[in-house]
Design an enzyme around this catalytic site. Sequence first.
Site, PDB file in Angstrom:
ATOM      1  CE1 TYR A 153      10.633  -0.399   2.951  1.00 25.53           C
ATOM      2  CE2 TYR A 153      10.288   1.538   4.324  1.00 25.53           C
ATOM      3  CZ  TYR A 153       9.873   0.691   3.314  1.00 25.53           C
ATOM      4  OH  TYR A 153       8.687   0.929   2.679  1.00 25.53           O
ATOM      5  CG  HIS A 192       8.113   7.079   6.237  1.00 24.60           C
ATOM      6  ND1 HIS A 192       9.002   6.019   6.170  1.00 24.60           N
ATOM      7  CD2 HIS A 192       7.071   6.731   5.430  1.00 24.60           C
ATOM      8  CE1 HIS A 192       8.508   5.088   5.368  1.00 24.60           C
ATOM      9  NE2 HIS A 192       7.355   5.493   4.910  1.00 24.60           N
ATOM     10  NE  ARG A 226       3.106   7.867   1.646  1.00 25.69           N
ATOM     11  CZ  ARG A 226       3.814   8.855   2.192  1.00 25.69           C
ATOM     12  NH1 ARG A 226       4.061   9.967   1.487  1.00 25.69           N
ATOM     13  NH2 ARG A 226       4.294   8.760   3.418  1.00 25.69           N
ATOM     14  CE  LYS A 261       0.016   7.713   3.706  1.00 25.77           C
ATOM     15  NZ  LYS A 261       0.110   6.569   4.628  1.00 25.77           N
ATOM     16  NE  ARG A 264       6.152   4.728   0.268  1.00 26.02           N
ATOM     17  CZ  ARG A 264       6.541   5.966   0.595  1.00 26.02           C
ATOM     18  NH1 ARG A 264       7.061   6.760  -0.326  1.00 26.02           N
ATOM     19  NH2 ARG A 264       6.420   6.407   1.836  1.00 26.02           N
ATOM     20  CG  HIS A 323       3.166  -0.004  -1.048  1.00 30.59           C
ATOM     21  ND1 HIS A 323       3.127   1.376  -0.903  1.00 30.59           N
ATOM     22  CD2 HIS A 323       3.217  -0.496   0.217  1.00 30.59           C
ATOM     23  CE1 HIS A 323       3.142   1.689   0.371  1.00 30.59           C
ATOM     24  NE2 HIS A 323       3.204   0.577   1.075  1.00 30.59           N
TER      25      HIS A 323
END
Length: 295
Positions: free
Chosen positions: A272, A263, A145, A169, A240, A237
């Site tokens: 995806y 994730h 990210r 995150k 990514r 992004h």
Amino acid sequence: MQEQLDKYWNYLRIERQVSPHTLTNYQRQLYRIVDILAENGITSWQAVTPSIVRFILAQSNKDGLKERSLALRLSVLRRFFTYLVQQQDINVNPATGVSAPKQNRHLPKNIDAEQVQQLLNNDSKEPIDIRDRAILELLYSSGLRLSELQSLNLNSINTRVREVRVMGKGNKERIVPFGRYASHAIQQWLKVRILFNPKDEALFVSQLGNRLTHRAIQQRLEVWGIKQGLSSHLNPHKLRHSFATHMLEASSDLRAVQELLGHSNLSTTQIYTHLNFQHLAEVYDSAHPRAKRKK
């Protein structure tokens, strides 16, 4: 209302240790909500009910916010009210039972392998180009990210074993591998980094020696994409997304891609598979004798 907000900013900054970028986003969202409430005579958080939360969303929609932005605003408000409940400032969270407008599923945009080759085909010896090429190679090779790349320090990266330690995150750390092209590009950058008179341990620094900001990285990618003749707008992004799509096309290992992307939920990675199926469908339509469409 401001007193609770000030305490919440400290909570996010000190206890949650959110990034300055995340904190700014929270502040922008909640201050706009305060404005909406004040415009309608509501001056305390205790006075907010589920119907008022729905009104906030309706007013935000009038302001021009689309489904995704409305969902974000509701999420920020819901988390703030959860904090207020924990602090015993309110008894119940009025946003709990409120649903965000249903979002249309937009497939993320990516660039194909040939465009990636076009993008990275630059052997300029200018220090700033060496830095930017290292950023591009690492983004595409690891799927980081923007915030993860921007926060990297010198000790985050190991070019010998080709691994980068990332804080993702929710302050979740993960180790992500990267390829030999990225390793070479980073090594070339480390040789000239000293020319920028770096002021701290940031991996990527500006010409003034400061850590590159999110916006500076975005701008450099835009410039690079134009310079390399890319037909579409380039941003972190998109690289990514390209990493994830190309990995799935080559391996079909959804779990591995989930780990690499950081994730927490597999459902986030599954978008995806739609891109991958789209690619397969195009191949099928062009190759199968019974699938070709009539002109």
